[in-house]
Motif scaffolding. Structure first.
Motif, short mmCIF file in Angstrom:
data_model
loop_
_atom_site.label_atom_id
_atom_site.label_comp_id
_atom_site.label_asym_id
_atom_site.label_seq_id
_atom_site.Cartn_x
_atom_site.Cartn_y
_atom_site.Cartn_z
N ASN A 177 -0.26 7.83 7.53
CA ASN A 177 0.08 6.82 6.53
C ASN A 177 -0.42 5.43 6.91
OD1 ASN A 177 1.41 8.80 5.04
ND2 ASN A 177 3.39 8.39 6.01
N TYR A 178 -0.19 5.06 8.16
CA TYR A 178 -0.53 3.71 8.59
C TYR A 178 -2.05 3.51 8.59
CZ TYR A 178 0.31 -0.68 11.10
OH TYR A 178 0.40 -2.01 11.46
N TRP A 179 -2.78 4.45 9.14
CA TRP A 179 -4.23 4.30 9.20
C TRP A 179 -4.86 4.40 7.81
CZ3 TRP A 179 -6.94 6.63 14.09
CH2 TRP A 179 -6.34 6.10 15.23
N ASP A 180 -4.28 5.24 6.95
CA ASP A 180 -4.80 5.29 5.57
C ASP A 180 -4.66 3.93 4.90
OD1 ASP A 180 -5.60 7.90 5.67
OD2 ASP A 180 -3.81 8.72 4.71
N ARG A 181 -3.63 3.22 5.25
CA ARG A 181 -3.35 1.95 4.58
C ARG A 181 -4.19 0.81 5.15
NH1 ARG A 181 2.77 0.73 4.92
NH2 ARG A 181 2.72 3.00 4.64
#
Length: 227
Positions: A112-116
């Motif tokens: 989630n964090y890296w996608d964002r």
């Protein structure tokens, strides 16, 4: 009555919204790496200079790492390098200050964090490995480095062995060439000796064929003895 309850609930949500979105103001206490995850083993995404202002968006409950915003970028910094203003004094960010400072406790997910925030980063391509944890990823990378080093050593050893074999073949060829050259030189000398011997023999035979007539014993009355 029903509409009244709806209005009260809506007002409550509006009152809670700022608190839910609240972020604490913090300050870096040293030149510190902002990383792509809550560990020093995650890739560094920026360096926050000492004394810089950061927005603390949330912190983990089990380890003292916080998600911060710095000049529009997002990343993780250890709480031991971030201070916040609490009751008119600066304190290092820790679990005991999360609630008083209005810092929410959050969880971290690589996906989630890296996608964002990190889709344009080179390390994003290895997100699947990183999602298993930084220890797993670095152990896997260390193994790849060891395998690569072993392959390099094997190649170096093979090259040295090939060079040694080639040098051995060159020495053998040089030795054979030297021997052949020596044999040719000895053969040439022997043929020269034989030719010189033949010429000397011919000279001696010629002398024998053409003796001086005066060297012959003259017989009495031989007219040639009077010459």
């Amino acid at each position: 009555m029903k509409n009244l309850f709806v209005k009260i609930a809506a007002a409550g949500v509006l009152m809670l919204a700022p608190a839910m979105a609240q972020a604490a103001e913090g300050y870096s206490t040293a030149n510190v790496n902002m990383r792509a995850g809550p560990s020093t083993r995650y890739p560094a995404v920026a360096v926050i200079p000492a004394g810089s202002s950061v927005e603390i968006r949330g912190c983990l409950s089990d380890v003292n790492w916080c998600d911060v915003e710095f000049y529009g970028g997002r990343g993780w910094v250890s709480g031991q390098y971030v201070q916040a203003l609490y009751q008119q004094r600066r304190v290092y960010v820790g679990p005991q200050y999360y609630r008083p400072l209005g810092i929410p406790m959050i969880r971290f997910s690589v996906d989630n964090y890296w996608d964002r925030y990190y889709r344009n980063r080179d390390f994003y391509r290895e997100r699947d490995r990183w999602s298993r944890g930084p220890d797993y990823y670095n152990r896997d990378r260390d193994n790849r480095d060891r395998d690569r080093g072993r392959d390099n050593r094997d190649r170096d050893r093979n090259w040295r062995e090939r060079d040694r074999d080639r040098d051995g073949r060159d020495r053998d060829r040089d030795w054979r060439d030297d021997n052949q050259r020596g044999d040719r030189q000895r053969g040439d000398r022997q043929r020269g000796d034989l030719q010189r011997g033949d010429r000397q023999g011919d000279d001696r035979r010629g002398d024998d064929r053409r003796p001086d007539r005066r060297d012959f014993d003259c017989r009495p009355g031989d007219p040639s003895c009077d010459e």
